[in-house]
Write a protein that holds these residues in place. Sequence first.
Motif, mmCIF file in Angstrom:
data_model
loop_
_atom_site.group_PDB
_atom_site.id
_atom_site.type_symbol
_atom_site.label_atom_id
_atom_site.label_comp_id
_atom_site.label_asym_id
_atom_site.label_seq_id
_atom_site.Cartn_x
_atom_site.Cartn_y
_atom_site.Cartn_z
ATOM 1 N N THR A 1 0.826 -1.198 0.000
ATOM 2 C CA THR A 1 0.000 0.000 0.000
ATOM 3 C C THR A 1 0.860 1.248 0.000
ATOM 4 O O THR A 1 1.887 1.306 0.674
ATOM 5 C CB THR A 1 -0.914 0.019 1.240
ATOM 6 O OG1 THR A 1 -1.705 -1.168 1.260
ATOM 7 C CG2 THR A 1 -1.825 1.242 1.245
ATOM 8 N N ALA A 2 0.429 2.256 -0.767
ATOM 9 C CA ALA A 2 1.099 3.557 -0.775
ATOM 10 C C ALA A 2 0.171 4.594 -0.167
ATOM 11 O O ALA A 2 -1.049 4.567 -0.409
ATOM 12 C CB ALA A 2 1.480 3.965 -2.193
ATOM 13 N N ARG A 3 0.745 5.520 0.597
ATOM 14 C CA ARG A 3 -0.026 6.628 1.155
ATOM 15 C C ARG A 3 0.673 7.935 0.814
ATOM 16 O O ARG A 3 1.899 7.992 0.793
ATOM 17 C CB ARG A 3 -0.177 6.477 2.665
ATOM 18 C CG ARG A 3 -1.080 5.308 3.057
ATOM 19 C CD ARG A 3 -1.171 5.171 4.573
ATOM 20 N NE ARG A 3 -2.171 4.198 4.959
ATOM 21 C CZ ARG A 3 -1.956 2.887 5.007
ATOM 22 N NH1 ARG A 3 -0.761 2.408 4.717
ATOM 23 N NH2 ARG A 3 -2.910 2.059 5.343
ATOM 24 N N ALA A 4 -0.126 8.954 0.553
ATOM 25 C CA ALA A 4 0.413 10.278 0.245
ATOM 26 C C ALA A 4 -0.127 11.262 1.278
ATOM 27 O O ALA A 4 -1.340 11.498 1.350
ATOM 28 C CB ALA A 4 0.009 10.708 -1.163
ATOM 29 N N ASN A 5 0.752 11.801 2.101
ATOM 30 C CA ASN A 5 0.370 12.788 3.109
ATOM 31 C C ASN A 5 0.631 14.187 2.565
ATOM 32 O O ASN A 5 1.687 14.438 1.983
ATOM 33 C CB ASN A 5 1.177 12.589 4.394
ATOM 34 C CG ASN A 5 1.065 11.177 4.940
ATOM 35 O OD1 ASN A 5 -0.026 10.645 5.057
ATOM 36 N ND2 ASN A 5 2.200 10.564 5.259
ATOM 37 N N TYR A 6 -0.308 15.092 2.763
ATOM 38 C CA TYR A 6 -0.090 16.451 2.283
ATOM 39 C C TYR A 6 -0.877 17.456 3.117
ATOM 40 O O TYR A 6 -1.786 17.104 3.863
ATOM 41 C CB TYR A 6 -0.421 16.583 0.797
ATOM 42 C CG TYR A 6 -1.804 16.155 0.355
ATOM 43 C CD1 TYR A 6 -2.778 17.102 0.040
ATOM 44 C CD2 TYR A 6 -2.136 14.811 0.190
ATOM 45 C CE1 TYR A 6 -4.031 16.725 -0.409
ATOM 46 C CE2 TYR A 6 -3.381 14.430 -0.263
ATOM 47 C CZ TYR A 6 -4.339 15.388 -0.557
ATOM 48 O OH TYR A 6 -5.577 15.008 -0.997
#
Length: 326
Positions: free
Chosen positions: A154-159
């Motif tokens: 799984t990939a997560r993108a925090n912004y």
Amino acid sequence: MTQPGYGQASQNRFDDLAAVVPDVRGQTWLKVRVYINNKEVDLPLADGSLLSDRIFRSRDHTYRSSSFSNWPGASVDVANTRSEAEVGACEETYQALRRYATTHAAGAQRVEFEFTAVNGTCNPCKERIERLRERIKPLFPNAQVTRGERSRVTARANYSAASPASAVPGRGGLTTYGFAPGQAELRVSAPAVAAGLTGRQALYYQGILSDQSGSGLVDPQHLSQIPDHAGPARTDRSSPSGSLRTPSPTSSDPGNPWQWSERDGTYISRTADQREWAMDPAERRPVPRETFDQRYPYGYQNQAGPSSTTQGQGQGQGQGQRQRRS
């Protein structure tokens, strides 16, 4: 010494969001963290430094020959954005995980990596992250769900949550930054609250790319149909081991992901109990599908209904505006 009421993963996100401010030349800064079996792994890079310490920057031409810069079958957007920070981040993450897998692949039941930047991931870089996820899967054959074929990679993108919208236009309207609601979660940073931050300074978005999530791509022309991200924000409070588990949505929450429907002229989603939701562009919020159908019986883009010349055309092929429901 008193232990904080949150895990290391929460602290990492807080630290990384603070570290990725753009520099004076307008570059995008990006950081990557990798978690194996819910624990952070400090992966060494070829030069001896650690992946978690590296800040990747856009306009860095070091990685223009990388397979994450451009590849056969990639979109035109990918070809036009070969100097994004995600190019180097994907290349170094893949190489580091490939080395790690030579001796640790068998023990990896779950592989997760997080990309953190000020802006939400643009569409072509979502393609790059998905390519990274697909290339990582064969390295860790045991990272599979117990039943079925879905991978636990799984990939997560925090912004940043400085904007109330989880998806915003970018580069003259040619792409989109961030994720549509339903694929991005508004979250409260536990370390930020502990540090006394309030309001949007204590919030961030987290977009997800997995076998279950969909591509995350948001067509720029559909941005006006996407509402501001509805709350309430969920805490990123984690276990002391650094778990990345997120509470599951309740049955009353719109599902994941949102899919654009040409026929309805808006985004449609579905909950775990198979109930459908639709974005109401006029109210900029999700409503139950039956409510949307009552308000827009011919779809949002054709509120007047089909003309006499078009009503009989295309419907047998599943094209054109949908018929009004009785």
